[in-house]
Write a protein that holds these residues in place. Structure first.
Motif, PDB file in Angstrom:
ATOM      1  N   GLY A  67      32.492  29.915  43.100  1.00  0.00           N
ATOM      2  CA  GLY A  67      33.280  29.959  41.871  1.00  0.00           C
ATOM      3  C   GLY A  67      32.440  30.318  40.659  1.00  0.00           C
ATOM      4  O   GLY A  67      32.893  31.042  39.771  1.00  0.00           O
ATOM      5  N   LEU A 114      36.705  23.720  40.674  1.00  0.00           N
ATOM      6  CA  LEU A 114      35.808  23.772  41.838  1.00  0.00           C
ATOM      7  C   LEU A 114      34.549  22.950  41.597  1.00  0.00           C
ATOM      8  O   LEU A 114      34.067  22.259  42.501  1.00  0.00           O
ATOM      9  CB  LEU A 114      35.447  25.227  42.157  1.00  0.00           C
ATOM     10  CG  LEU A 114      36.567  26.074  42.747  1.00  0.00           C
ATOM     11  CD1 LEU A 114      36.147  27.540  42.826  1.00  0.00           C
ATOM     12  CD2 LEU A 114      36.996  25.555  44.095  1.00  0.00           C
ATOM     13  N   SER A 153      40.388  31.641  34.789  1.00  0.00           N
ATOM     14  CA  SER A 153      39.119  31.665  35.520  1.00  0.00           C
ATOM     15  C   SER A 153      38.255  30.466  35.160  1.00  0.00           C
ATOM     16  O   SER A 153      37.647  29.842  36.027  1.00  0.00           O
ATOM     17  CB  SER A 153      38.353  32.954  35.213  1.00  0.00           C
ATOM     18  OG  SER A 153      39.027  34.061  35.728  1.00  0.00           O
ATOM     19  N   LEU A 201      34.027  33.790  39.305  1.00  0.00           N
ATOM     20  CA  LEU A 201      34.960  33.540  38.209  1.00  0.00           C
ATOM     21  C   LEU A 201      34.240  33.678  36.874  1.00  0.00           C
ATOM     22  O   LEU A 201      34.042  32.718  36.152  1.00  0.00           O
ATOM     23  CB  LEU A 201      35.579  32.148  38.365  1.00  0.00           C
ATOM     24  CG  LEU A 201      36.331  31.918  39.664  1.00  0.00           C
ATOM     25  CD1 LEU A 201      36.691  30.463  39.837  1.00  0.00           C
ATOM     26  CD2 LEU A 201      37.573  32.794  39.726  1.00  0.00           C
ATOM     27  N   LEU A 249      39.761  27.338  36.849  1.00  0.00           N
ATOM     28  CA  LEU A 249      39.506  27.296  38.292  1.00  0.00           C
ATOM     29  C   LEU A 249      38.038  26.989  38.576  1.00  0.00           C
ATOM     30  O   LEU A 249      37.726  26.201  39.475  1.00  0.00           O
ATOM     31  CB  LEU A 249      39.924  28.608  38.952  1.00  0.00           C
ATOM     32  CG  LEU A 249      39.782  28.664  40.469  1.00  0.00           C
ATOM     33  CD1 LEU A 249      40.570  27.541  41.141  1.00  0.00           C
ATOM     34  CD2 LEU A 249      40.233  30.020  40.991  1.00  0.00           C
ATOM     35  N   ALA A 250      37.128  27.582  37.806  1.00  0.00           N
ATOM     36  CA  ALA A 250      35.702  27.293  37.999  1.00  0.00           C
ATOM     37  C   ALA A 250      35.410  25.819  37.722  1.00  0.00           C
ATOM     38  O   ALA A 250      34.655  25.177  38.448  1.00  0.00           O
ATOM     39  CB  ALA A 250      34.857  28.180  37.093  1.00  0.00           C
TER      40      ALA A 250
END
Length: 194
Positions: A51, A69, A62, A55, A65-66
């Protein structure tokens, strides 16, 4: 550049750790729930590193989501890995359903602390608990040759935690995490199964 190299090193150490836990023939591979949980938790570190590399756009999705993770690796993967090492060192075996409930409890506790806006304090407490749990595993294991790798894993995890607290260069934290994951997995592999 050094941060990128240390992230690659963390990913390679995580991949090597997973392969180490899969090493052996079909009959000799340890298929205990603790080993399966350790593999899954190490996989969360790999996903977090992927990630970080993939990302990289400036969009809010992005970044979210990073961060998800990264939170998965730090607040779920790390406690699961240390818990599986501790369970194996204490020669305690749990069913996969128990580990699943434990994972849900870890995630719920993280979310509760995040919503109460004490997530940073939760992270500090979790870091200290993980280091203490690894030291305890090193002291409690009946397999004396495994005390050194578990102690080294606890020391390097403690150094990573201290580096994070002191806001040192990220590469130092990643290198310490890389060493901690490798020593933890190698110790877990060498603790005999029941």
């Amino acid at each position: 550049m050094l941060t990128t190299l240390s992230l690659v090193g963390l990913m390679l150490a995580s991949l090597a750790s997973i392969l180490l836990l899969f090493r052996g023939t079909k009959e000799s591979i340890d298929s205990s729930a603790e080993i399966k949980v350790a593999r899954l938790s190490i996989l969360s570190f790999i996903l977090a590193v992927i990630g970080e590399f993939t990302l990289t756009s400036n969009s809010m999705d992005s970044d979210t989501l990073a961060r998800m993770l990264s939170n998965l690796a730090l607040y779920a993967g790390a406690p699961l890995l240390v818990s599986s090492i501790l369970a194996k060192a204490l020669d305690r075996s749990f069913k996969m359903q128990t580990w699943g409930r434990y994972l849900l409890a870890i995630i719920a506790l993280f979310e509760l602390c995040r919503r109460m806006e004490i997530g940073e304090n939760y992270g500090y407490a979790l870091g200290m608990i993980l280091v203490i749990a690894l030291f305890s595993a090193g002291l409690a294991t009946k397999t004396k040759p495994m005390r050194l790798p578990l102690s080294l894993s606890a020391i390097t995890l403690g150094l990573a935690f201290a580096g994070y607290l002191m806001q040192t260069e990220q590469s130092v934290v990643y290198i310490c995490l890389m060493v901690a994951v490798w020593f933890g997995a190698s110790a877990l592999k060498n603790i005999p199964s029941r």
